[in-house]
Each structure stands twice: as C-alpha cells, then as structure tokens.
Motif scaffolding. Structure first.
Motif, PDB file in Angstrom:
ATOM      1  N   UNK A 112       0.849  -1.182   0.000  1.00 35.22           N
ATOM      2  CA  UNK A 112       0.000   0.000   0.000  1.00 35.22           C
ATOM      3  C   UNK A 112       0.892   1.242   0.000  1.00 35.22           C
ATOM      4  N   UNK A 113       0.634   2.140  -0.926  1.00 33.12           N
ATOM      5  CA  UNK A 113       1.405   3.375  -1.036  1.00 33.12           C
ATOM      6  C   UNK A 113       0.708   4.454  -0.216  1.00 33.12           C
ATOM      7  N   UNK A 114       1.401   4.993   0.794  1.00 34.24           N
ATOM      8  CA  UNK A 114       0.814   6.028   1.617  1.00 34.24           C
ATOM      9  C   UNK A 114      -0.349   5.516   2.441  1.00 34.24           C
ATOM     10  N   UNK A 115      -1.298   6.404   2.703  1.00 32.17           N
ATOM     11  CA  UNK A 115      -2.439   6.106   3.563  1.00 32.17           C
ATOM     12  C   UNK A 115      -3.751   6.260   2.802  1.00 32.17           C
ATOM     13  N   UNK A 116      -4.855   5.950   3.496  1.00 27.98           N
ATOM     14  CA  UNK A 116      -6.168   6.254   2.973  1.00 27.98           C
ATOM     15  C   UNK A 116      -6.757   5.251   2.014  1.00 27.98           C
ATOM     16  N   UNK A 117      -6.382   3.988   2.156  1.00 22.49           N
ATOM     17  CA  UNK A 117      -6.925   2.974   1.261  1.00 22.49           C
ATOM     18  C   UNK A 117      -8.305   2.515   1.741  1.00 22.49           C
ATOM     19  N   UNK A 118      -9.271   2.384   0.824  1.00 26.35           N
ATOM     20  CA  UNK A 118     -10.594   1.897   1.214  1.00 26.35           C
ATOM     21  C   UNK A 118     -10.511   0.500   1.815  1.00 26.35           C
ATOM     22  N   UNK A 119     -11.450   0.199   2.701  1.00 23.98           N
ATOM     23  CA  UNK A 119     -11.450  -1.100   3.381  1.00 23.98           C
ATOM     24  C   UNK A 119     -11.514  -2.248   2.386  1.00 23.98           C
ATOM     25  N   UNK A 120     -12.266  -2.085   1.292  1.00 16.20           N
ATOM     26  CA  UNK A 120     -12.384  -3.202   0.356  1.00 16.20           C
ATOM     27  C   UNK A 120     -11.069  -3.452  -0.390  1.00 16.20           C
ATOM     28  N   UNK A 121     -10.221  -2.432  -0.495  1.00 15.05           N
ATOM     29  CA  UNK A 121      -8.918  -2.627  -1.133  1.00 15.05           C
ATOM     30  C   UNK A 121      -7.965  -3.369  -0.197  1.00 15.05           C
ATOM     31  N   UNK A 122      -7.937  -2.976   1.062  1.00 18.44           N
ATOM     32  CA  UNK A 122      -7.077  -3.695   2.019  1.00 18.44           C
ATOM     33  C   UNK A 122      -7.563  -5.130   2.172  1.00 18.44           C
ATOM     34  N   UNK A 123      -8.876  -5.333   2.138  1.00 22.69           N
ATOM     35  CA  UNK A 123      -9.416  -6.688   2.246  1.00 22.69           C
ATOM     36  C   UNK A 123      -9.077  -7.513   1.007  1.00 22.69           C
ATOM     37  N   UNK A 124      -9.076  -6.887  -0.160  1.00 33.52           N
ATOM     38  CA  UNK A 124      -8.674  -7.568  -1.389  1.00 33.52           C
ATOM     39  C   UNK A 124      -7.271  -8.154  -1.249  1.00 33.52           C
ATOM     40  N   UNK A 125      -6.347  -7.346  -0.753  1.00 33.71           N
ATOM     41  CA  UNK A 125      -4.982  -7.833  -0.601  1.00 33.71           C
ATOM     42  C   UNK A 125      -4.905  -8.936   0.453  1.00 33.71           C
ATOM     43  N   UNK A 126      -5.630  -8.753   1.551  1.00 33.60           N
ATOM     44  CA  UNK A 126      -5.607  -9.765   2.611  1.00 33.60           C
ATOM     45  C   UNK A 126      -6.122 -11.104   2.098  1.00 33.60           C
ATOM     46  N   UNK A 127      -7.242 -11.074   1.396  1.00 35.56           N
ATOM     47  CA  UNK A 127      -7.827 -12.316   0.885  1.00 35.56           C
ATOM     48  C   UNK A 127      -6.877 -12.987  -0.108  1.00 35.56           C
ATOM     49  N   UNK A 158     -15.054 -18.498   0.239  1.00 35.46           N
ATOM     50  CA  UNK A 158     -15.624 -18.494   1.595  1.00 35.46           C
ATOM     51  C   UNK A 158     -15.642 -17.108   2.230  1.00 35.46           C
ATOM     52  N   UNK A 159     -14.988 -16.139   1.609  1.00 34.72           N
ATOM     53  CA  UNK A 159     -14.905 -14.805   2.197  1.00 34.72           C
ATOM     54  C   UNK A 159     -16.161 -13.987   1.899  1.00 34.72           C
ATOM     55  N   UNK A 160     -16.492 -13.040   2.788  1.00 30.65           N
ATOM     56  CA  UNK A 160     -17.616 -12.141   2.489  1.00 30.65           C
ATOM     57  C   UNK A 160     -17.390 -11.427   1.163  1.00 30.65           C
ATOM     58  N   UNK A 161     -18.440 -11.273   0.415  1.00 33.12           N
ATOM     59  CA  UNK A 161     -18.292 -10.672  -0.906  1.00 33.12           C
ATOM     60  C   UNK A 161     -18.025  -9.176  -0.809  1.00 33.12           C
ATOM     61  N   UNK A 230      -0.665  -6.098 -18.168  1.00 30.63           N
ATOM     62  CA  UNK A 230      -1.945  -6.806 -18.136  1.00 30.63           C
ATOM     63  C   UNK A 230      -2.896  -6.042 -17.215  1.00 30.63           C
ATOM     64  N   UNK A 231      -4.046  -5.605 -17.758  1.00 34.93           N
ATOM     65  CA  UNK A 231      -5.041  -4.881 -16.981  1.00 34.93           C
ATOM     66  C   UNK A 231      -6.348  -5.657 -16.914  1.00 34.93           C
ATOM     67  N   UNK A 232      -7.127  -5.384 -15.874  1.00 34.82           N
ATOM     68  CA  UNK A 232      -8.474  -5.937 -15.809  1.00 34.82           C
ATOM     69  C   UNK A 232      -9.345  -5.276 -16.864  1.00 34.82           C
ATOM     70  N   UNK A 233     -10.259  -6.041 -17.420  1.00 38.39           N
ATOM     71  CA  UNK A 233     -11.112  -5.502 -18.488  1.00 38.39           C
ATOM     72  C   UNK A 233     -12.025  -4.381 -18.015  1.00 38.39           C
ATOM     73  N   UNK A 234     -12.438  -4.435 -16.752  1.00 35.14           N
ATOM     74  CA  UNK A 234     -13.380  -3.434 -16.248  1.00 35.14           C
ATOM     75  C   UNK A 234     -12.711  -2.331 -15.434  1.00 35.14           C
ATOM     76  N   UNK A 235     -11.364  -2.343 -15.383  1.00 36.38           N
ATOM     77  CA  UNK A 235     -10.654  -1.319 -14.630  1.00 36.38           C
ATOM     78  C   UNK A 235     -10.656  -1.527 -13.135  1.00 36.38           C
ATOM     79  N   UNK A 236     -11.169  -2.654 -12.669  1.00 40.39           N
ATOM     80  CA  UNK A 236     -11.181  -2.919 -11.221  1.00 40.39           C
ATOM     81  C   UNK A 236      -9.763  -3.168 -10.725  1.00 40.39           C
ATOM     82  N   UNK A 237      -9.515  -2.767  -9.475  1.00 36.05           N
ATOM     83  CA  UNK A 237      -8.187  -2.930  -8.888  1.00 36.05           C
ATOM     84  C   UNK A 237      -7.926  -4.394  -8.547  1.00 36.05           C
ATOM     85  N   UNK A 238      -6.633  -4.731  -8.504  1.00 33.87           N
ATOM     86  CA  UNK A 238      -6.265  -6.126  -8.308  1.00 33.87           C
ATOM     87  C   UNK A 238      -5.121  -6.239  -7.308  1.00 33.87           C
ATOM     88  N   UNK A 239      -4.945  -7.447  -6.779  1.00 35.14           N
ATOM     89  CA  UNK A 239      -3.842  -7.762  -5.879  1.00 35.14           C
ATOM     90  C   UNK A 239      -3.186  -9.050  -6.345  1.00 35.14           C
TER      91      UNK A 239
END
Length: 278
Positions: A112-127, A158-161, A230-239
């Motif tokens: 994570x670069x700097x601060x202020x990442x949305x919870x769903x982004x930090x959860x994406x990396x964790x999962x 198994x993770x919350x969506x 390589x990018x996602x087709x819909x521009x969604x962030x990835x981990x």
C-alpha cells in the motif's frame, strides 16, 4: 515433464529466494508517494548485484525491467518507468526474481502506497495473500496439483463478498513450476477447472511458484500495446501475492519467505521443512 530437484538444488533455490525476499523488503520500503517505479527497479538491481545474483526478469522475452511493478488495475507484468509516479492510495504489486548458481526463485507482494486505502482494497490484498497460504498448505506429499487450486479458490469463495459482488479470480494467468528455468511445467490454475483433471502428483523435489491474483470485479484481462502490461477488463483494482515453494520429504519449504514459511504455515497446522541454509 516436471523437473524434480535434489536437496542441493533446493538449497540453491533457497539462496535465490532469500535474495528475492530482500528485494521485496527494500522495494516495499521505498514504495512511497512521489517515488517512481523506475527507482524501485534500480533498488532491485542493486540488491541483486550486492548478493552476486542474476535477474531472471530482465531480458526475459525482451522484458526491460528487473522487477514487475503493477499499479491498481494492472494485474501483472507492469513495466517500471520513470514516468510512473506512485501516489498515496495506490496499491502496487512488486513481482521479483533472482538466479543463484543457475537456480531460480520468483515471488510477488502487494504493498500500500501512503495512507487512505478503502477497506475493500485492504481486504482484497488480505484475501489474496491468505489464499496463497491456503494453497501452500495444500502442497503435501501424495496430493495432486488440483488440491492447491481447490484450496486457493475455496478460501476466496468463503470470504464475504466485496461491494462489486464477487472477487474475480484472474483466469489467464497462474502459477507454474520453477527451478532451472523461471517458468516450467506444470501450469497451476488458481481455480478448479474439471476439464484439466487432477494434474500431476505432488512429490518431494517438486517446486512451484504459487501466485493467486484477484480483482474487485472481473476475472478477465487484456494486454496493452507494450505487449506486457496486463489490466483488468473493467478497470477494477487487483492484488497479487506469490511465493516459490519446494516440497521436501519433511514438508513444504517456502523458498522466498525469510523464515521459510514456518510462522504462517504453523497457523494452518502445517510444519514447514527445515531450512537448508539455517
């Protein structure tokens, strides 16, 4: 053909893996707002030189960097450049590799670069990271390759969506064998495809680079005109998280983890193999 390694060859891969771990440590520390991905690449080059190791990314198929730097919606194979300046709130996958005595290691981390990442982004990396460890824990003598795929996909499902509705498990890229070359058989999917069967048996001497890639949306990707990014087709962030792992008679050894995977595997009830360089 799946290449099986001797204990001596695994020791050389462990040495390469420790270089990769140091590349990740140094590059992650430097991944701050205002840094360029080219600067991170230069740090990686210095780590390789300091340890007398060779890069396995630089020149591979014409790739121009020592590491891949993939930001936000870039899934993998991002090219480090002086024009890509990191900003607070970015997420960055650093994919790095090294060669020692002709033997390869390969791993990736998401930072994570700097601060202020949305919870769903930090959860994406964790999962993504936890699914990696679930896959590593499934790399057991007598099992099959599909057991690793099933463990990764099973953990993710198994993770919350997330708000997008479902994590996208990237379909076009996956793990691979590793050893005397960076990319070898077998190809390892991060999901179960019943058309592929169970895959080869997991036996001591087998070494795999296990690397789940998830997005906050689609599982589909495309390659940019540079023939790498390589990018996602819909521009969604990835981990993207990855480790190189050797299966030994005593269990799995995580070649690119500083402690050989001992602490993380213990949480999952698995004993890591002894470190041949300890």
């Amino acid at each position: 053909m799946v290449e099986l390694k001797t204990p001596e060859q695994i020791a050389s891969m462990r040495a390469a893996g420790l270089v990769v771990a140091e590349m990740h440590r140094r590059c992650s520390e430097a991944a701050v707002p205002g840094a360029t991905t080219k600067e991170l690449d230069e740090i990686a080059a210095r780590v390789l030189a300091d340890h007398g190791a060779k890069p396995n990314f630089l020149g591979y198929g014409g790739f121009p960097g020592n590491i891949c730097t993939s930001v936000n919606e870039v899934v993998v194979h991002g090219i480090p450049t002086e024009n890509r300046v990191l900003a607070a709130g970015d997420i960055l996958s650093i994919d790095a590799g090294a060669i020692v005595d002709g033997w390869h290691a390969d791993a990736a981390v998401t930072v994570f670069v700097g601060q202020g990442h949305p919870a769903e982004v930090t959860e994406l990396s964790r999962v993504t990271e936890e699914s990696l460890w679930a896959g590593i824990a499934a790399m057991r003598k007598g099992g099959r390759l599909v057991d690793i795929s099933r463990a990764i996909e099973g953990y993710v499902r198994r993770q919350p969506r997330p708000a997008a509705g479902r994590y996208g498990i990237i379909e076009d890229y996956g793990g691979h064998g590793i050893g005397s070359q960076m990319h070898m058989d077998p190809h390892l999917l991060n999901y179960v495809d019943r058309r592929r069967g169970r895959g080869p048996k997991l036996v001591p001497g087998m070494c795999l680079a296990i690397e789940p890639m998830l997005s906050l949306g689609t599982s589909k990707t495309h390659v940019l005109s540079d023939d790498w990014t390589v990018k996602t087709n819909d521009g969604s962030w990835s981990a993207h998280w990855e480790h190189s792992v050797a299966l030994t008679e005593a269990g799995p050894l995580v070649l690119t983890a500083p402690d050989g995977g001992r602490e993380r595997l213990a949480r999952l009830g698995v004993t890591a193999a002894p470190d041949p360089l300890a």
